[in-house]
Write a protein that holds these residues in place. Sequence first.
Motif, mmCIF file in Angstrom:
data_model
loop_
_atom_site.group_PDB
_atom_site.id
_atom_site.type_symbol
_atom_site.label_atom_id
_atom_site.label_comp_id
_atom_site.label_asym_id
_atom_site.label_seq_id
_atom_site.Cartn_x
_atom_site.Cartn_y
_atom_site.Cartn_z
ATOM 1 N N UNK A 1 0.810 -1.218 0.000
ATOM 2 C CA UNK A 1 0.000 0.000 0.000
ATOM 3 C C UNK A 1 0.844 1.270 0.000
ATOM 4 N N UNK A 2 2.148 1.114 -0.064
ATOM 5 C CA UNK A 2 3.024 2.286 -0.066
ATOM 6 C C UNK A 2 3.039 2.938 -1.442
ATOM 7 N N UNK A 3 2.828 4.244 -1.464
ATOM 8 C CA UNK A 3 2.889 4.997 -2.714
ATOM 9 C C UNK A 3 1.695 4.832 -3.621
ATOM 10 N N UNK A 4 0.620 4.253 -3.124
ATOM 11 C CA UNK A 4 -0.601 4.085 -3.928
ATOM 12 C C UNK A 4 -1.765 4.666 -3.131
ATOM 13 N N UNK A 5 -1.821 5.970 -3.089
ATOM 14 C CA UNK A 5 -2.778 6.661 -2.226
ATOM 15 C C UNK A 5 -4.230 6.395 -2.615
ATOM 16 N N UNK A 6 -4.500 6.284 -3.922
ATOM 17 C CA UNK A 6 -5.869 6.017 -4.349
ATOM 18 C C UNK A 6 -6.321 4.625 -3.918
ATOM 19 N N UNK A 7 -5.421 3.663 -4.035
ATOM 20 C CA UNK A 7 -5.736 2.296 -3.647
ATOM 21 C C UNK A 7 -6.001 2.205 -2.152
ATOM 22 N N UNK A 8 -5.154 2.856 -1.381
ATOM 23 C CA UNK A 8 -5.346 2.841 0.066
ATOM 24 C C UNK A 8 -6.651 3.528 0.454
ATOM 25 N N UNK A 9 -6.954 4.648 -0.228
ATOM 26 C CA UNK A 9 -8.193 5.369 0.070
ATOM 27 C C UNK A 9 -9.416 4.524 -0.279
ATOM 28 N N UNK A 10 -9.350 3.791 -1.400
ATOM 29 C CA UNK A 10 -10.460 2.912 -1.786
ATOM 30 C C UNK A 10 -10.709 1.878 -0.690
ATOM 31 N N UNK A 11 -9.642 1.233 -0.246
ATOM 32 C CA UNK A 11 -9.787 0.230 0.808
ATOM 33 C C UNK A 11 -10.399 0.839 2.061
ATOM 34 N N UNK A 12 -9.926 2.003 2.442
ATOM 35 C CA UNK A 12 -10.413 2.644 3.664
ATOM 36 C C UNK A 12 -11.865 3.089 3.532
ATOM 37 N N UNK A 13 -12.254 3.527 2.334
ATOM 38 C CA UNK A 13 -13.657 3.933 2.113
ATOM 39 C C UNK A 13 -14.598 2.746 2.274
ATOM 40 N N UNK A 14 -14.209 1.611 1.708
ATOM 41 C CA UNK A 14 -15.047 0.415 1.842
ATOM 42 C C UNK A 14 -15.089 -0.042 3.300
ATOM 43 N N UNK A 15 -13.947 -0.007 3.956
ATOM 44 C CA UNK A 15 -13.889 -0.433 5.354
ATOM 45 C C UNK A 15 -14.699 0.488 6.263
ATOM 46 N N UNK A 16 -14.912 1.721 5.821
ATOM 47 C CA UNK A 16 -15.672 2.685 6.623
ATOM 48 C C UNK A 16 -17.180 2.550 6.445
ATOM 49 N N UNK A 17 -17.620 1.752 5.464
ATOM 50 C CA UNK A 17 -19.059 1.518 5.321
ATOM 51 C C UNK A 17 -19.592 0.950 6.629
ATOM 52 N N UNK A 18 -20.699 1.452 7.141
ATOM 53 C CA UNK A 18 -21.194 0.987 8.445
ATOM 54 C C UNK A 18 -21.307 -0.535 8.564
ATOM 55 N N UNK A 19 -21.797 -1.191 7.500
ATOM 56 C CA UNK A 19 -21.971 -2.649 7.579
ATOM 57 C C UNK A 19 -20.625 -3.375 7.601
ATOM 58 N N UNK A 20 -19.643 -2.844 6.867
ATOM 59 C CA UNK A 20 -18.316 -3.458 6.864
ATOM 60 C C UNK A 20 -17.601 -3.153 8.180
ATOM 61 N N UNK A 21 -17.739 -1.924 8.631
ATOM 62 C CA UNK A 21 -17.132 -1.527 9.900
ATOM 63 C C UNK A 21 -17.644 -2.405 11.042
#
Length: 211
Positions: free
Chosen positions: A172-192
């Motif tokens: 995940x180093x140097x791939x800010x969009x990829x990391x942000x995508x993962x974090x956005x999905x993980x932040x979904x209430x049902x996934x969280x």
Amino acid sequence: MTYHLAYMNLRGRGEPVRWVLKALDVSFTEERIDVLTQWLSRKNEFEWGQTPVLMVDGVQLHQTTTICRYLGEKHHLASTDLWNATRQQEVVEAFHDVSFDFSLAFTARIKQDETLKNNSLEKARKRLLEIVLILESRITDQGWVLSHDMTWVDVFLAAYLESYSAYFPEILEGVSKTQALMECVMALPVIKAWLKIRPHWSSLEDPQNFL
């Protein structure tokens, strides 16, 4: 329509299916088969001799990507653009290919073959570094893979990224969009919520003991 997921008591290839089911907020039941004590005696129950298996109104549906694509298209969490959906599938298949090397490493660990285990993990690590760079280039300004809106593909990839990065944080180093995508999905209430209650890593696959 009823859904019942059967998979071993691991995260592995079953975790992306779990995430997609959760993201869709559909009702489903799950059966976890102990990989050491139950799997061999139950393997023949499944048409292709593999899991995960999603029982759809009692009918077996096999293969992780097939299951997730079906769920996404059935429940309107999929791209309607054929070309973009096809190019999304390229990334999906590349990530799923890496799971083969993880499976080899997993089996080698059970057999106490350290050489095969380490070689398989290193092959997976190198391939992931290549794949994530391609994924990064396909994420739109909206934050999703070749789409203005989230699709099952994003959820699928986020699940694998969350698991793979536990083994290899450097992917995940140097791939800010990829990391942000993962974090956005993980932040979904049902996934969280799922991340808070899901079973801990099996001792057989726990990154702390695996590497």
